[in-house]
Scaffold this motif. Structure first.
Motif, short mmCIF file in Angstrom:
data_model
loop_
_atom_site.label_atom_id
_atom_site.label_comp_id
_atom_site.label_asym_id
_atom_site.label_seq_id
_atom_site.Cartn_x
_atom_site.Cartn_y
_atom_site.Cartn_z
N LEU A 459 -5.67 2.42 53.34
CA LEU A 459 -5.25 2.42 51.89
C LEU A 459 -4.79 0.93 51.34
N THR A 460 -4.95 0.60 50.30
CA THR A 460 -4.52 -0.68 49.88
C THR A 460 -3.64 -0.53 48.51
N LEU A 461 -2.43 -0.86 48.58
CA LEU A 461 -1.51 -0.69 47.37
C LEU A 461 -0.76 -2.10 47.37
N ASP A 462 0.25 -2.23 46.14
CA ASP A 462 1.09 -3.23 46.37
C ASP A 462 2.36 -2.78 46.78
N ASP A 463 3.28 -3.68 47.16
CA ASP A 463 4.53 -3.37 47.68
C ASP A 463 5.32 -2.44 46.87
N GLY A 464 5.39 -2.53 45.58
CA GLY A 464 5.96 -1.41 44.78
C GLY A 464 5.38 -0.11 44.76
N GLN A 465 4.08 0.09 44.99
CA GLN A 465 3.38 1.15 44.99
C GLN A 465 3.91 1.93 46.19
N VAL A 466 3.67 1.13 47.46
CA VAL A 466 4.40 1.49 48.85
C VAL A 466 5.68 2.07 48.84
N ARG A 467 6.45 1.45 48.12
CA ARG A 467 7.91 1.82 47.97
C ARG A 467 8.20 3.31 47.11
N ARG A 468 7.30 3.35 46.12
CA ARG A 468 7.46 4.47 45.13
C ARG A 468 6.84 5.88 45.91
N LEU A 469 5.87 5.43 46.97
CA LEU A 469 5.36 6.83 47.58
C LEU A 469 6.36 7.16 48.55
N LEU A 470 7.02 6.23 49.19
CA LEU A 470 8.11 6.39 50.18
C LEU A 470 9.18 7.12 49.63
N ASP A 471 9.82 6.53 48.54
CA ASP A 471 10.85 7.21 47.62
C ASP A 471 10.45 8.87 47.36
N ALA A 472 9.17 8.86 47.09
CA ALA A 472 8.78 10.48 46.80
C ALA A 472 8.64 11.12 48.11
N GLY A 473 8.58 10.53 49.18
CA GLY A 473 8.58 11.31 50.50
C GLY A 473 7.26 11.41 51.02
N VAL A 474 6.15 10.51 50.59
CA VAL A 474 4.91 10.58 50.99
C VAL A 474 4.94 9.45 52.00
N SER A 478 -1.64 10.16 58.51
CA SER A 478 -2.86 9.97 59.16
C SER A 478 -3.55 8.78 58.97
N LEU A 479 -2.71 7.74 58.19
CA LEU A 479 -3.40 6.29 57.99
C LEU A 479 -3.59 5.58 59.14
N ALA A 480 -4.63 4.94 59.23
CA ALA A 480 -5.00 4.32 60.51
C ALA A 480 -4.36 2.76 60.17
N ALA A 481 -4.21 2.42 58.76
CA ALA A 481 -3.94 1.09 58.37
C ALA A 481 -3.53 1.23 57.04
N ILE A 482 -2.60 0.15 56.48
CA ILE A 482 -2.61 0.21 55.32
C ILE A 482 -2.20 -1.51 54.93
N GLU A 483 -2.94 -1.77 53.67
CA GLU A 483 -2.88 -3.08 53.21
C GLU A 483 -1.99 -3.18 52.09
N ILE A 484 -1.04 -4.15 52.27
CA ILE A 484 0.09 -4.35 51.17
C ILE A 484 -0.22 -5.48 50.45
N THR A 485 -0.36 -5.62 49.30
CA THR A 485 -0.37 -6.90 48.53
C THR A 485 0.81 -7.12 47.66
N GLY A 486 1.07 -8.21 47.00
CA GLY A 486 2.12 -8.59 46.13
C GLY A 486 2.94 -9.72 46.92
N GLY A 487 2.68 -10.05 47.91
CA GLY A 487 3.37 -11.29 48.48
C GLY A 487 4.73 -10.87 48.95
N ALA A 488 5.15 -9.66 49.21
CA ALA A 488 6.52 -9.35 49.60
C ALA A 488 7.00 -10.01 50.91
N PRO A 489 8.18 -10.47 51.03
CA PRO A 489 8.58 -11.36 52.30
C PRO A 489 8.35 -10.62 53.55
N LEU A 490 8.08 -11.26 54.66
CA LEU A 490 7.80 -10.65 56.02
C LEU A 490 9.00 -9.65 55.95
#
Length: 517
Positions: A459-474, A478-490
């Motif tokens: 799955l490829t999402l930006d860092d804000g979308q990833v936080r949104r999913l996590l905040d919703a409990g998702v 089953s993910l093997a990998a996730i690509e996170i765009t947006g340039g968030a700090p390490l």
């Protein structure tokens, strides 16, 4: 060197690169792969910086593979962080399953066809006689043209062949065995055209180093992964690698010959393929056998079709050197007129650039299309029903109608970009085999439904979308990998990794901070 010293030296080199400019903050990231460095340095405003590359290489090449980041304020304060548990940054890749592979990318451990099992039996006498005669005829022609005999290494014994086959776990084709009986190595005399067979010892060493068989390409999860069909279709299995592609020769310029012991339905065991730096896409079909290559070289020499070099080289203008006219890919810019394409039914990959507004159904004559890329479109009607083999589509468009993708049986990768309106997730949910999905930076009102995609692994999402999913409990276990765009700090990427895999091993992190004076 301790972490504090590494962080301080990174910060110093970063500050030195900002001496002539004003900045509020800057970042330096180093990806040490263990074999090289990837370096990114820029200010908060996006201005690229050029820190001392030699000093960075001296500092990081001796260190363990990892991502290293330092963030520097204009006042001199810096924060340093390093972790081996983030694949890359900008974008960041988090890999949870190292064994995951896209379709057509097998791991080592493929079954060996029964006909190629080692037997220890001597080379077929009839084949040995045929190859010996062909080699002798080549030597006679070579001597007549060059004025001296070809220089070949002495041939191998049956015992040496049996030992080599025991080590690689497969019996070589009879004609390749016979070639090694004639000569263990050809010093670029032209026996196989522009290629030369390498020593039996080299064959074994190449096979055993790293993965069995030919080295694959596009094997990492960050690569696109669609494997194209070798032409003519049906002879070579559509795989990125195969345990039973055995490299035996090369042109000494980056391209390699392999015998295929595991052919597709219409192929033959022992057929010869080429891969390497000048072979784009799938392996190139060269000849049905080593015997056929020798016969074609002799035909060309007898016809006077050869190039003679001042050295010992004599290169026949063999037909197997020639690529077919049609490559697997096509580029169309500011047009959708497929009538101008020669043999459209053979196109497997299309780059459609700046098409304006387009209904993809107009591309239906490209019946073998496997990978479609639409770049910088104004509007796209994504009717994919006319592409029965399509596996991947990436669409960059201000507007996109996805109604035509629902239910597509072979599409496993979809990436959307640049869309200015909300994405209807219902169309995505109707893709039964979707393995990879990219929605970074887009408005997806029902993004939480991504958890319904039972086949999704990447799955490829930006860092804000990833936080949104996590905040919703998702959490998408089953993910093997996730690509996170947006340039968030390490540091933020590490936090997201912890949240995505709360029950997994904690990321390995080294941190330090300080102030430059």
């Amino acid at each position: 060197m301790n972490p504090g010293d590494i962080g301080r030296e990174m910060a110093r080199l970063l500050r030195d690169s900002t001496r002539s400019i004003e900045f509020t903050s800057a970042v330096l990231r180093i990806h040490n792969t263990g074999g090289g460095l990837s370096i990114q340095a820029e200010t908060k405003s996006g201005r690229y910086l050029n820190p001392g590359m030699t000093a960075l290489a001296d500092l990081f090449l001796p260190l363990p593979p990892s991502i290293y980041e330092v963030r520097l304020s204009h006042t001199g304060e810096y924060a340093f962080l390093a972790t081996p548990d983030v694949g890359t940054t900008s974008p960041a890749w988090l890999v949870f399953d190292d064994a995951f592979r896209y379709p057509g990318h097998p791991l080592p451990g493929m079954p060996l066809p029964a006909r190629s099992r080692p037997t220890g039996a001597p080379t077929d006498p009839a084949v040995l006689a045929r190859i010996t005669a062909l080699a002798a005829e080549f030597a006679e022609l070579y001597t007549r043209i060059k004025g001296h005999a070809p220089k070949w290494e002495p041939g191998c014994t049956e015992a040496q062949l049996a030992e080599a086959e025991e080590r690689i776990g497969a019996r070589l084709p009879e004609d390749l065995r016979a070639l090694y009986r004639v000569s263990d190595q050809d010093d670029e005399t032209g026996l196989l055209g522009r290629y030369s067979h390498e020593s039996l010892g080299r064959l074994v060493a190449q096979y055993l180093e790293g993965r069995p068989g030919t080295h694959g390409w596009q094997e990492t999860v960050s690569d696109e992964g669609v494997v194209m069909e070798t032409s003519p279709a049906g002879r070579v299995k559509r795989l990125s690698r195969n345990d039973w592609w055995v490299t035996f020769g090369s042109d000494h310029a980056g391209d390699y010959l392999t015998v295929d012991l595991d052919p597709a339905k219409n192929g033959v065991s022992g057929q010869v393929l080429e891969y390497g730096r000048n072979v784009w896409g799938p392996p190139r079909y060269v000849a049905p056998s080593v015997t056929a290559m020798l016969e074609e070289v002799l035909r060309a020499l007898k016809a006077g079709e050869f190039r003679e070099f001042a050295s010992h080289r004599l290169i026949a203008e063999a037909a197997f050197h020639q690529d077919s006219f049609r490559a697997h890919d096509e580029v169309m810019t500011e047009t959708t007129d497929v009538s101008a394409i020669v043999e459209p039914e053979l196109v497997q990959e299309l780059y459609l650039n700046d098409p304006g507004s387009v209904d993809l159904a107009i591309l239906n004559p490209l019946s073998s299309l496997r990978h479609l890329r639409v770049n910088r479109a104004d509007s796209v009607a994504a009717d994919l029903s006319g592409f029965p083999l399509l596996e991947a589509a990436s669409i960059e468009s201000s507007k996109v109608d996805l109604a035509g993708i629902a239910g597509h049986p072979t599409l496993w990768s979809l990436s959307l970009a640049g869309v200015k309106h909300p994405i209807d997730f219902g169309h995505l949910a109707g893709l039964p085999g979707l393995i990879r999905l990219g929605l970074a930076g887009l408005d997806v009102p029902e993004l939480e439904r991504v958890g319904e995609l039972s086949s999704l692994r990447v799955l490829t999402l930006d860092d804000g979308q990833v936080r949104r999913l996590l905040d919703a409990g998702v959490t998408l276990p089953s993910l093997a990998a996730i690509e996170i765009t947006g340039g968030a700090p390490l540091a933020e990427i590490v936090r997201l990794r912890r949240r995505l895999r709360p029950d997994g091993p904690a990321p390995e992190v080294i941190e330090a901070s300080g102030t430059l004076v």
